[in-house]
Design a protein around this motif. Structure first.
Motif, mmCIF file in Angstrom:
data_model
loop_
_atom_site.group_PDB
_atom_site.id
_atom_site.type_symbol
_atom_site.label_atom_id
_atom_site.label_comp_id
_atom_site.label_asym_id
_atom_site.label_seq_id
_atom_site.Cartn_x
_atom_site.Cartn_y
_atom_site.Cartn_z
ATOM 1 N N TYR A 74 -1.785 1.285 -4.444
ATOM 2 C CA TYR A 74 -0.801 0.269 -4.078
ATOM 3 C C TYR A 74 0.078 -0.046 -5.267
ATOM 4 O O TYR A 74 -0.235 0.281 -6.405
ATOM 5 C CB TYR A 74 -1.502 -0.999 -3.587
ATOM 6 C CG TYR A 74 -2.455 -1.593 -4.601
ATOM 7 C CD1 TYR A 74 -2.011 -2.532 -5.527
ATOM 8 C CD2 TYR A 74 -3.796 -1.211 -4.643
ATOM 9 C CE1 TYR A 74 -2.873 -3.075 -6.461
ATOM 10 C CE2 TYR A 74 -4.666 -1.744 -5.574
ATOM 11 C CZ TYR A 74 -4.199 -2.678 -6.479
ATOM 12 O OH TYR A 74 -5.047 -3.222 -7.413
ATOM 13 N N GLY A 98 1.238 -3.111 4.625
ATOM 14 C CA GLY A 98 0.314 -1.998 4.831
ATOM 15 C C GLY A 98 1.008 -0.639 4.800
ATOM 16 O O GLY A 98 2.228 -0.545 4.652
ATOM 17 N N LEU A 139 -8.478 -1.619 -1.234
ATOM 18 C CA LEU A 139 -7.868 -1.501 0.079
ATOM 19 C C LEU A 139 -8.873 -0.873 1.035
ATOM 20 O O LEU A 139 -9.867 -0.283 0.614
ATOM 21 C CB LEU A 139 -6.608 -0.633 0.000
ATOM 22 C CG LEU A 139 -5.480 -1.145 -0.895
ATOM 23 C CD1 LEU A 139 -4.356 -0.119 -0.961
ATOM 24 C CD2 LEU A 139 -4.957 -2.479 -0.411
ATOM 25 N N PHE A 199 1.113 -8.967 1.860
ATOM 26 C CA PHE A 199 0.717 -7.557 1.894
ATOM 27 C C PHE A 199 1.552 -6.764 2.892
ATOM 28 O O PHE A 199 1.798 -7.219 4.009
ATOM 29 C CB PHE A 199 -0.762 -7.450 2.274
ATOM 30 C CG PHE A 199 -1.264 -6.045 2.336
ATOM 31 C CD1 PHE A 199 -1.495 -5.319 1.179
ATOM 32 C CD2 PHE A 199 -1.501 -5.439 3.555
ATOM 33 C CE1 PHE A 199 -1.963 -4.017 1.233
ATOM 34 C CE2 PHE A 199 -1.962 -4.132 3.624
ATOM 35 C CZ PHE A 199 -2.197 -3.421 2.451
ATOM 36 N N ALA A 221 0.852 -1.196 0.000
ATOM 37 C CA ALA A 221 0.000 0.000 0.000
ATOM 38 C C ALA A 221 0.883 1.240 0.000
ATOM 39 O O ALA A 221 1.991 1.235 0.542
ATOM 40 C CB ALA A 221 -0.911 -0.012 1.219
ATOM 41 N N THR A 240 -5.189 -1.269 5.127
ATOM 42 C CA THR A 240 -5.109 -2.729 5.137
ATOM 43 C C THR A 240 -5.535 -3.310 3.784
ATOM 44 O O THR A 240 -6.025 -2.590 2.909
ATOM 45 C CB THR A 240 -5.986 -3.314 6.249
ATOM 46 O OG1 THR A 240 -7.350 -2.917 6.018
ATOM 47 C CG2 THR A 240 -5.532 -2.814 7.625
ATOM 48 N N LEU A 241 -5.377 -4.595 3.632
ATOM 49 C CA LEU A 241 -5.662 -5.283 2.368
ATOM 50 C C LEU A 241 -7.120 -5.143 1.946
ATOM 51 O O LEU A 241 -7.417 -5.115 0.752
ATOM 52 C CB LEU A 241 -5.265 -6.761 2.477
ATOM 53 C CG LEU A 241 -5.392 -7.597 1.214
ATOM 54 C CD1 LEU A 241 -4.512 -7.044 0.093
ATOM 55 C CD2 LEU A 241 -5.023 -9.042 1.496
#
Length: 175
Positions: free
Chosen positions: A119, A163, A134, A161, A103, A148-149
């Motif tokens: 991202y 963040g 996201l 991932f 991200a 976050t994902l």
């Protein structure tokens, strides 16, 4: 006379049954389909694959860039005057490809709308894209909020991932 009698017996020798089975194999999404060899069940004596004619070939019900899952590996092409050959399928397992998603750190001024959460991704193949988006932690006050994902995904990939944060900064006010 009985001494002049010759008995002739004709024998038919049937082909021995031989089953050639494709070995199971595992590949990663994006790889070309691949076989892992075969086994033979029913060889007589010291016979082996070198006693067969033809060229071993394989077919698949999977094409490169097909979805993650299980598919058939079907052997063919071998022949013999001594064996009645049956070919049996093996299983080709296609596993998800590992990719990384990071991200981007973002910021906004207190009271403004959130920027689009963005991202960077490494490892996608074949022009594939991720779906979803996201997510960020709730809150509008000055501070940092975790990105976050969320729902970002593609079933043909396993995502690692990293963040980031959305930072809400103070709004300048002139009094």
């Amino acid at each position: 006379t009985a001494d002049d009698f010759t008995l002739y017996v004709e024998y038919t020798i049937a082909k021995a049954k031989l089953t050639i089975t494709a070995e199971d194999n595992t590949i990663t999404y994006g790889d070309a389909p691949a076989a892992n060899g075969v086994t033979g069940n029913g060889f007589v004596g010291s016979d082996s694959f070198t006693d067969l004619s033809g060229e071993l070939t394989y077919s698949y019900n999977y094409e490169q860039f097909g979805n993650v899952g299980t598919y058939k590996i079907t052997p063919a092409g071998l022949t013999s005057d001594n064996y009645a050959i049956t070919f049996a399928d093996g299983t080709l397992t296609v596993n998800a490809k590992a990719i990384t998603v990071k991200a981007d750190d973002l910021s906004k001024v207190y009271g403004e709308a959130d920027p689009k959460l963005t991202y960077k991704v490494e490892g996608l193949v074949n022009g594939d894209q991720l779906t979803g988006e996201l997510k960020r932690a709730a809150g509008e006050n000055v501070g940092a909020y975790a990105i976050t994902l969320g729902t970002l995904a593609n079933s043909n990939y396993t995502i690692t991932f990293t963040g980031a944060e959305l930072t809400v900064t103070k709004r300048d006010v002139t009094i």
